[in-house]
Design a protein around this motif. Structure first.
Motif, PDB file in Angstrom:
ATOM      1  N   GLU A   1      -5.258 -11.683 -13.518  1.00  0.00           N
ATOM      2  CA  GLU A   1      -6.224 -10.432 -13.624  1.00  0.00           C
ATOM      3  C   GLU A   1      -5.653  -9.096 -14.115  1.00  0.00           C
ATOM      4  O   GLU A   1      -5.632  -8.552 -15.046  1.00  0.00           O
ATOM      5  N   ARG A   2      -4.737  -8.843 -13.221  1.00  0.00           N
ATOM      6  CA  ARG A   2      -3.637  -7.633 -13.132  1.00  0.00           C
ATOM      7  C   ARG A   2      -2.563  -7.424 -11.876  1.00  0.00           C
ATOM      8  O   ARG A   2      -2.925  -7.717 -11.085  1.00  0.00           O
ATOM      9  N   ASP A   3      -1.428  -7.575 -12.566  1.00  0.00           N
ATOM     10  CA  ASP A   3      -0.361  -7.494 -11.496  1.00  0.00           C
ATOM     11  C   ASP A   3      -0.607  -8.652 -10.580  1.00  0.00           C
ATOM     12  O   ASP A   3      -0.231  -9.813 -10.766  1.00  0.00           O
ATOM     13  N   LEU A   4      -0.665  -8.264  -9.413  1.00  0.00           N
ATOM     14  CA  LEU A   4      -0.658  -9.263  -8.344  1.00  0.00           C
ATOM     15  C   LEU A   4      -2.147  -9.930  -7.908  1.00  0.00           C
ATOM     16  O   LEU A   4      -2.284 -10.818  -7.216  1.00  0.00           O
ATOM     17  N   ALA A   5      -3.134  -9.445  -8.881  1.00  0.00           N
ATOM     18  CA  ALA A   5      -4.442  -9.922  -8.555  1.00  0.00           C
ATOM     19  C   ALA A   5      -4.782 -11.357  -9.503  1.00  0.00           C
ATOM     20  O   ALA A   5      -4.663 -10.766 -10.844  1.00  0.00           O
ATOM     21  N   ALA A   6      -5.183 -12.268  -8.897  1.00  0.00           N
ATOM     22  CA  ALA A   6      -5.598 -13.375  -9.838  1.00  0.00           C
ATOM     23  C   ALA A   6      -7.203 -13.376 -10.111  1.00  0.00           C
ATOM     24  O   ALA A   6      -7.907 -12.904  -9.221  1.00  0.00           O
ATOM     25  N   ASP A   7      -7.248 -14.100 -11.250  1.00  0.00           N
ATOM     26  CA  ASP A   7      -8.975 -14.412 -11.459  1.00  0.00           C
ATOM     27  C   ASP A   7      -9.447 -15.422 -11.079  1.00  0.00           C
ATOM     28  O   ASP A   7      -8.963 -16.536 -11.209  1.00  0.00           O
TER      29      ASP A   7
ATOM     30  N   LEU B   1       0.846  -1.238   0.097  1.00  0.00           N
ATOM     31  CA  LEU B   1       0.048   0.132  -0.009  1.00  0.00           C
ATOM     32  C   LEU B   1       0.919   1.283   0.147  1.00  0.00           C
ATOM     33  O   LEU B   1       0.437   2.093  -0.699  1.00  0.00           O
ATOM     34  N   VAL B   2       2.107   1.185   0.592  1.00  0.00           N
ATOM     35  CA  VAL B   2       2.899   2.273   0.662  1.00  0.00           C
ATOM     36  C   VAL B   2       3.519   2.469  -0.760  1.00  0.00           C
ATOM     37  O   VAL B   2       3.692   3.559  -1.257  1.00  0.00           O
ATOM     38  N   ILE B   3       3.870   1.448  -1.405  1.00  0.00           N
ATOM     39  CA  ILE B   3       4.481   1.494  -2.830  1.00  0.00           C
ATOM     40  C   ILE B   3       3.328   1.902  -3.710  1.00  0.00           C
ATOM     41  O   ILE B   3       3.522   2.931  -4.692  1.00  0.00           O
ATOM     42  N   LYS B   4       1.953   1.590  -3.543  1.00  0.00           N
ATOM     43  CA  LYS B   4       0.891   1.840  -4.329  1.00  0.00           C
ATOM     44  C   LYS B   4       0.704   3.387  -4.183  1.00  0.00           C
ATOM     45  O   LYS B   4       0.366   4.314  -5.130  1.00  0.00           O
ATOM     46  N   GLY B   5       0.800   4.012  -2.819  1.00  0.00           N
ATOM     47  CA  GLY B   5       0.532   5.289  -2.586  1.00  0.00           C
ATOM     48  C   GLY B   5       1.561   6.193  -3.060  1.00  0.00           C
ATOM     49  O   GLY B   5       1.350   7.414  -3.426  1.00  0.00           O
ATOM     50  N   GLU B   6       2.931   5.713  -2.824  1.00  0.00           N
ATOM     51  CA  GLU B   6       3.994   6.637  -3.049  1.00  0.00           C
ATOM     52  C   GLU B   6       4.704   6.520  -4.132  1.00  0.00           C
ATOM     53  O   GLU B   6       5.694   7.345  -4.494  1.00  0.00           O
ATOM     54  N   MET B   7       4.912   5.312  -4.763  1.00  0.00           N
ATOM     55  CA  MET B   7       5.905   4.934  -5.771  1.00  0.00           C
ATOM     56  C   MET B   7       5.207   4.303  -7.129  1.00  0.00           C
ATOM     57  O   MET B   7       5.588   4.872  -8.295  1.00  0.00           O
ATOM     58  N   ASP B   8       4.379   3.674  -7.031  1.00  0.00           N
ATOM     59  CA  ASP B   8       3.712   3.196  -8.407  1.00  0.00           C
ATOM     60  C   ASP B   8       2.209   3.032  -8.203  1.00  0.00           C
ATOM     61  O   ASP B   8       1.534   2.028  -7.631  1.00  0.00           O
TER      62      ASP B   8
ATOM     63  N   ALA C   1      -4.088 -13.418  -1.079  1.00  0.00           N
ATOM     64  CA  ALA C   1      -3.228 -14.265  -1.145  1.00  0.00           C
ATOM     65  C   ALA C   1      -2.453 -14.034  -2.412  1.00  0.00           C
ATOM     66  O   ALA C   1      -2.893 -13.815  -3.576  1.00  0.00           O
ATOM     67  N   MET C   2      -0.981 -14.416  -2.286  1.00  0.00           N
ATOM     68  CA  MET C   2       0.004 -14.273  -3.676  1.00  0.00           C
ATOM     69  C   MET C   2       1.063 -15.080  -3.175  1.00  0.00           C
ATOM     70  O   MET C   2       1.453 -15.655  -2.219  1.00  0.00           O
ATOM     71  N   MET C   3       2.027 -15.017  -4.121  1.00  0.00           N
ATOM     72  CA  MET C   3       3.441 -15.774  -4.101  1.00  0.00           C
ATOM     73  C   MET C   3       4.307 -14.753  -3.444  1.00  0.00           C
ATOM     74  O   MET C   3       4.833 -13.963  -4.145  1.00  0.00           O
TER      75      MET C   3
ATOM     76  N   VAL D   1      -3.472  -4.677  -6.825  1.00  0.00           N
ATOM     77  CA  VAL D   1      -3.440  -5.604  -5.803  1.00  0.00           C
ATOM     78  C   VAL D   1      -4.782  -5.601  -5.011  1.00  0.00           C
ATOM     79  O   VAL D   1      -5.396  -4.622  -5.061  1.00  0.00           O
ATOM     80  N   ARG D   2      -5.191  -6.989  -4.913  1.00  0.00           N
ATOM     81  CA  ARG D   2      -6.466  -7.040  -4.237  1.00  0.00           C
ATOM     82  C   ARG D   2      -6.516  -7.270  -2.791  1.00  0.00           C
ATOM     83  O   ARG D   2      -5.713  -7.933  -2.318  1.00  0.00           O
ATOM     84  N   TYR D   3      -7.177  -6.616  -1.997  1.00  0.00           N
ATOM     85  CA  TYR D   3      -7.258  -6.813  -0.590  1.00  0.00           C
ATOM     86  C   TYR D   3      -8.564  -6.138   0.074  1.00  0.00           C
ATOM     87  O   TYR D   3      -9.282  -5.449  -0.621  1.00  0.00           O
ATOM     88  N   SER D   4      -8.698  -6.577   1.161  1.00  0.00           N
ATOM     89  CA  SER D   4      -9.928  -5.998   1.786  1.00  0.00           C
ATOM     90  C   SER D   4     -10.092  -5.856   3.437  1.00  0.00           C
ATOM     91  O   SER D   4     -10.070  -4.612   3.738  1.00  0.00           O
ATOM     92  N   CYS D   5      -9.731  -6.854   4.013  1.00  0.00           N
ATOM     93  CA  CYS D   5      -9.897  -6.890   5.663  1.00  0.00           C
ATOM     94  C   CYS D   5      -8.603  -6.348   6.383  1.00  0.00           C
ATOM     95  O   CYS D   5      -8.552  -6.060   7.367  1.00  0.00           O
ATOM     96  N   ARG D   6      -7.564  -6.770   5.801  1.00  0.00           N
ATOM     97  CA  ARG D   6      -6.126  -6.618   6.165  1.00  0.00           C
ATOM     98  C   ARG D   6      -5.780  -7.339   7.457  1.00  0.00           C
ATOM     99  O   ARG D   6      -5.239  -7.014   8.389  1.00  0.00           O
TER     100      ARG D   6
END
Lengths: 290, 140
Positions: A129-135, A68-75, A93-95, A80-85
């Motif tokens: 689906e895109r980047d780290l999110a799977a279908d 989330l820091v990377i998404k907010g400040e760098m790229d 879930a990811m590798m 990335v898919r997330y919800s409840c943290r």
């Protein structure tokens, strides 16, 4: 609460100080970690590429925090898919360094170990689906295929319920473990059979099939047997046990599948695990109310 | 154009294919045994084809010992798999879980089966190798 009482319940100052110090320690940056992130949009890109970002991480920082820091400040384009943290929804879930994990439950330093690189990929054996999110479309279809609901034949009781269905603690214990599944897809992704057999039902669906087949309220054993006892069903499992290894909720799908095989063999010899539970009569309910 | 769409589909599907069978590095010992079981199974099939062609044919001194390793591993691990897959060594579902619960099917009785299978494999392979490397050359 009066101020007198509040004073009584407040933490002693030295404990409070220690708590604040420990929490500050937890969020103080300690090491620089390099994140290698898989970037790929199947609708646009010809091939995937890797992007690297460096980040100062603290002891308490999870991989999802870092993302989330990377998404907010760098790229900002990072998908990335997330919800409840907090490891309850199973969206993230990811590798992480080659193993299926929940990004929200894995601390960066734990994943990096002695090294200083954390490699992030979308889940294996799932369409991107895109980047780290799977279908997850086929994954949910497989789950639906095993009829994950209580099947009953007593229509009269279903339409006009007279009470709850009877179930003892021992009967509950037979399936409780499998109800913890959050459908994060880590098990199907880790399964070596799923790597080559696209139609394999997978650990999640088969464990859920077992969960409903041994539920005493359920009467759908013979409805589900043709589904799980098929070419892409439970006999494709060869007990590599990676599904249980990666499961973030301790569901142990490998155990479910082996018990399912045992159940199928027993059924071939005419054994049925249970009679469908009867509803507790209204009289008992009324007595309990009194 | 067709090659390009296939190329794109390969990445969009993200399937590991046969390399997924052998991706064992991050997982438990059962995954290594799974990979080894696959390889030895394929090699046994290859040997059996040659064996059918000429039943008297054997690969030779050291290769015979290697054949022994392949066959005895497949046997010993196969016994473990038969027991585990019929639901005899995977334990019972839990009613109460610890916060970081490790799976019972892996780290319960099944782990003893793994040790048993590996010990059985070493013993059988040693007997086979002794026969192939010492006894058979003596007999000519």
């Amino acid at each position: 609460m009066s101020s007198e009482e509040a004073k009584e319940y407040a933490l002693p100052p030295e404990v409070l100080e220690e708590t604040i110090r420990a929490s500050e320690e937890l969020w103080k940056p300690v090491r620089k970690i390099k994140f290698r992130i898989y970037k790929y949009n199947p609708r646009k890109d010809y091939a995937p590429h890797w992007e690297e970002h460096e980040l100062e991480v603290s002891r308490g920082m999870t991989v999802l925090d870092a993302l989330l820091v990377i998404k907010g400040e760098m790229d900002h384009s990072l998908g990335v898919r997330y919800s409840c943290r907090m490891g309850l929804c199973g969206s993230c879930a990811m590798m992480i360094n080659g193993k299926q994990m929940l990004a929200c439950q894995t601390r960066v330093l734990e994943a990096a170990g002695d090294g200083d690189v954390v490699e992030l990929r979308p889940l294996d054996n799932f369409p991107v689906e895109r980047d780290l999110a799977a279908d997850f479309t086929s994954f949910f279809e497989k789950h639906k295929a095993v009829k994950p609901w209580i099947i009953r034949n007593d229509e009269v009781e279903l339409n006009n319920p007279t009470g709850p269905y009877k179930q003892t603690v021992d009967e509950y214990a037979r399936y409780y473990q499998f109800t913890d599944c959050i459908k994060c897809g880590a098990c199907l992704s880790a399964c070596p059979t799923a790597a080559t057999d696209y139609e394999y039902l997978g650990p999640q669906a088969l464990a859920q099939a077992y969960r409903y087949m041994v539920d005493t309220r359920d009467d759908g054993l013979d409805v589900r047997i043709p589904i799980v006892d098929s070419e892409h069903g439970c006999w494709r499992c060869h007990f590599a046990a990676s599904c249980s290894d990666v499961c973030p909720r301790g569901v142990d799908p490998a155990q479910g599948i082996q018990l399912l095989k045992k159940l199928l063999i027993k059924r071939k010899f005419g054994f049925k695990p249970h009679k469908p539970a009867e509803a507790l009569p209204a009289k008992v309910k009324a007595e309990r109310k009194e | 154009m067709e090659a390009e769409s296939e190329f794109k589909e390969y990445y969009a599907k993200n399937m590991r294919g046969i390399s997924g069978w052998f991706k064992a590095r991050a997982y438990t010992i059962e995954r290594w045994l799974y990979a080894a079981h696959r390889i030895t199974g394929i090699l046994i099939v290859l040997f059996v084809l040659a064996h059918f062609y000429s039943t008297g044919w054997h690969p030779g001194l050291w290769w015979d010992a290697l054949l022994g390793i392949i066959v005895t591993f497949h046997t010993a691990n196969g016994i473990r798999l038969i027991l585990a897959e019929l639901g005899f060594a995977v334990g019972k579902p839990l009613l109460v879980k610890k916060p970081s619960q490790r799976p019972v099917s892996i780290e319960g009785v099944q782990r003893y089966l793994v040790v048993f299978a590996l010990v059985l494999f070493f013993v059988l392979a040693a007997i086979w190798a002794y026969y192939a490397l010492v006894v058979q050359p003596m007999m000519g």
